[in-house]
Design an enzyme around this catalytic site. Structure first.
Site, short mmCIF file in Angstrom:
data_model
loop_
_atom_site.label_atom_id
_atom_site.label_comp_id
_atom_site.label_asym_id
_atom_site.label_seq_id
_atom_site.Cartn_x
_atom_site.Cartn_y
_atom_site.Cartn_z
N ASP A 99 0.87 -1.20 0.00
CA ASP A 99 0.00 0.00 0.00
C ASP A 99 0.90 1.24 0.00
OD1 ASP A 99 -2.60 1.20 2.30
OD2 ASP A 99 -1.53 2.16 0.63
N ILE A 100 0.83 2.00 -1.05
CA ILE A 100 1.76 3.15 -1.22
C ILE A 100 1.62 4.15 -0.08
CG2 ILE A 100 0.21 4.63 -2.59
CD1 ILE A 100 2.66 5.11 -4.47
N ASN A 105 -7.12 12.47 -10.95
CA ASN A 105 -7.83 12.88 -12.17
C ASN A 105 -7.61 14.38 -12.32
OD1 ASN A 105 -9.93 14.41 -10.75
ND2 ASN A 105 -10.49 12.37 -9.97
N GLY A 156 -9.81 4.45 -5.94
CA GLY A 156 -8.50 3.81 -6.13
C GLY A 156 -7.42 4.41 -5.24
N VAL A 157 -6.23 4.55 -5.84
CA VAL A 157 -5.10 5.02 -5.03
C VAL A 157 -5.30 6.49 -4.63
CG1 VAL A 157 -3.62 5.73 -7.00
CG2 VAL A 157 -2.57 4.93 -4.88
N ASP A 158 -6.01 7.24 -5.48
CA ASP A 158 -6.33 8.66 -5.19
C ASP A 158 -7.11 8.75 -3.87
OD1 ASP A 158 -7.97 11.23 -7.26
OD2 ASP A 158 -6.66 11.35 -5.50
N GLY A 169 -5.59 1.04 -13.43
CA GLY A 169 -6.80 0.67 -12.67
C GLY A 169 -8.04 1.16 -13.41
N VAL A 170 -8.74 2.10 -12.82
CA VAL A 170 -9.99 2.64 -13.40
C VAL A 170 -9.78 3.11 -14.83
CG1 VAL A 170 -11.54 4.66 -13.20
CG2 VAL A 170 -10.97 3.29 -11.18
N TYR A 171 -8.60 3.67 -15.12
CA TYR A 171 -8.39 4.24 -16.47
C TYR A 171 -8.12 3.18 -17.53
CZ TYR A 171 -8.64 9.13 -14.97
OH TYR A 171 -9.07 10.35 -14.51
N1 APR Z 1 -1.28 1.58 -3.03
C1 APR Z 1 -0.68 1.32 -4.23
N2 APR Z 1 -1.36 1.12 -5.37
C2 APR Z 1 -2.71 1.17 -5.30
C3 APR Z 1 -3.41 1.44 -4.10
C4 APR Z 1 -2.63 1.66 -2.93
N3 APR Z 1 -3.18 1.95 -1.75
N4 APR Z 1 -4.74 1.43 -4.38
C5 APR Z 1 -4.86 1.14 -5.69
N5 APR Z 1 -3.65 0.97 -6.24
C6 APR Z 1 -3.30 0.63 -7.60
C7 APR Z 1 -4.34 -0.08 -8.41
O1 APR Z 1 -4.31 -1.49 -8.10
C8 APR Z 1 -3.82 0.17 -9.81
O2 APR Z 1 -2.84 -0.80 -10.17
O3 APR Z 1 -3.09 1.84 -8.30
C9 APR Z 1 -3.15 1.54 -9.70
C10 APR Z 1 -3.90 2.65 -10.39
O4 APR Z 1 -5.29 2.45 -10.24
P1 APR Z 1 -6.32 3.67 -9.97
O5 APR Z 1 -6.17 4.13 -8.60
O6 APR Z 1 -7.65 3.21 -10.43
O7 APR Z 1 -5.78 4.84 -10.91
P2 APR Z 1 -5.96 5.04 -12.48
O8 APR Z 1 -6.14 3.77 -13.20
O9 APR Z 1 -4.81 5.93 -12.87
O10 APR Z 1 -7.33 5.85 -12.60
C11 APR Z 1 -7.35 7.16 -12.07
O11 APR Z 1 -9.20 6.64 -10.69
O12 APR Z 1 -9.14 6.83 -8.43
C12 APR Z 1 -9.55 7.46 -9.58
O13 APR Z 1 -9.47 9.79 -9.03
C13 APR Z 1 -8.82 8.74 -9.75
O14 APR Z 1 -10.19 9.41 -11.56
C14 APR Z 1 -8.93 8.91 -11.23
C15 APR Z 1 -8.78 7.48 -11.75
#
Ligand code: APR
Length: 352
Positions: free
Chosen positions: A9-10, A23, A31-33, A118-120
């Site tokens: 977990d980052i 975003n 997600g990580v945000d 992830g979401v993107y």
């Molecule tokens: N620590 C490390 N990595 C994480 C954590 C965490 N606590 N939580 C999620 N991740 C990983 C996910 O497993 C994925 O591999 O971060 C990576 C990126 O996933 P997302 O968080 O969905 O980010 P992204 O794909 O860039 O989409 C961004 O998602 O959360 C929203 O506000 C954000 O709209 C933006 C979009």
């Protein structure tokens, strides 16, 4: 270690800066945000509001507040639309701009999530390739400890073809203590043991001829024949009182490498290399010796002799050794690739 891949977990990492996959509004999300905003507390959002958003591929920095990290570098990765809308360039610039933002803040360490994976919806294997190649290009020119954080194994997509080739090699080679050891490996280690008792070489050669006729595999003797004729290795073996550190520096010079080329390729940080350079009796870890063997592009028998100088040997009952042996025997000296493979097989990475 300049580049490492970790699972976790980052928000928990004790590094100078963590990167947020945000975003364009920079006002939080899932997600990580979401995880970073929750861990940093409400002051993070307050500061983000003053930034008036962030364009895809760019990066903006805030403090880390309640996080262990001093800074949060907010970047925005591209939304995957099939790959023909400049997604790769935008993802590359998200990593690059984040790295340079960390440099501007004099960070010595920075951690990334897998941006856009992830979401993107960025395909995970391509997202990994963009992340690693952009980080590698940066580390070729700058000193920093960069960690790529894999939140769950599902997010880590290593090259499928390579993964199955290495799995096959492990099946044929890995000795889990129950199965047959590889005869060639026994022969080579037998040769290693007798490296300095020349009259016994004849004995080893006789056993090799016997083993070769038994296995009927001309290739079987090839590595050892190469071993016998390899002047570089013979010279190294003859300097039996040469320490690991002396052998390392001699081989760097013999290959006309700059010190920095070698330790960067070995994924070894500059401070550790200076320690090795200044201490003729430096006692390295096995990972460090193997990392330099890869950087110097030693073949298997040279690697064995190099390990021996530090009191180590490759072992077929050590999965990480078998994976490194796969890469060396296929003359694939790409340290980033090797460490991706070691991570994929849940093994310690090379470097220090
Ligand atoms: N620590 C490390 N990595 C994480 C954590 C965490 N606590 N939580 C999620 N991740 C990983 C996910 O497993 C994925 O591999 O971060 C990576 C990126 O996933 P997302 O968080 O969905 O980010 P992204 O794909 O860039 O989409 C961004 O998602 O959360 C929203 O506000 C954000 O709209 C933006 C979009």
């Amino acid at each position: 270690m300049p580049f490492r891949i970790v699972e976790g977990d980052i928000t928990k990492l004790q590094v100078d800066a963590i990167v947020n996959a945000a975003n364009e509004s920079l006002l939080g999300g899932g997600g990580v945000d979401g995880a970073i905003h929750r861990a940093a507390g409400p002051r993070l959002l307050e500061e983000c509001r003053t930034l008036h958003g962030c364009k895809t591929g760019e990066a903006k920095v805030t403090l880390g507040y309640d996080l262990p990290a001093k800074y949060v570098i907010h970047t925005v990765g591209p939304i995957w639309r099939g790959g023909n809308y400049g997604e790769e360039d935008l993802l590359r610039s998200a990593y690059r701009n984040s790295l340079f933002s960390a440099l501007e803040k004099n960070c010595e360490s920075v951690a990334f999530p897998m941006i856009s994976a992830g979401v993107y919806g960025y395909p995970k294997d391509q997202a990994l390739e963009v992340a690693v190649s952009t980080i590698r290009a940066f580390l070729d020119e700058h000193e920093m400890d960069v960690t790529l954080v894999i939140f769950d194994r599902e997010s880590f997509r290593f090259d499928g073809r390579l993964y199955s080739e290495i799995s096959g090699f492990i099946r044929n080679t890995y000795d889990d203590g129950k199965g047959q050891r590889n005869l060639l490996y026994d022969m080579e280690s037998a040769f290693e043991v007798d490296e300095c008792i020349c009259e016994e070489r004849a004995e080893v050669r006789k056993e090799i001829r016997h083993a070769k006729s038994m296995m009927g595999a001309s290739a079987m003797a090839a590595p050892i024949q190469m071993h016998l004729q390899d002047t570089g290795l013979k010279e190294a073996l003859e300097n039996l009182d040469e320490s690991f550190s002396q052998a390392l520096l001699r081989m760097i010079d013999a290959r006309g490498m700059k010190d920095s080329d070698c330790y960067k390729k070995a994924n070894i940080d500059r401070k550790l290399f200076s320690k090795i350079r200044s201490d003729v009796n430096y006692r390295p870890s096995k990972q460090t010796v193997l990392a330099f063997a890869v950087a110097l592009e030693l073949d298997l028998s040279e690697t064995e002799a190099f390990l021996k100088k530090a009191g180590f040997a490759l072992s077929h009952s050590n999965k990480a050794d078998v994976i490194v042996e796969y890469f060396i025997s296929h003359r694939n000296y790409d340290m980033y690739r090797i460490n991706e493979a070691l991570f994929a097989f849940d093994q310690n990475l090379l470097g220090a």
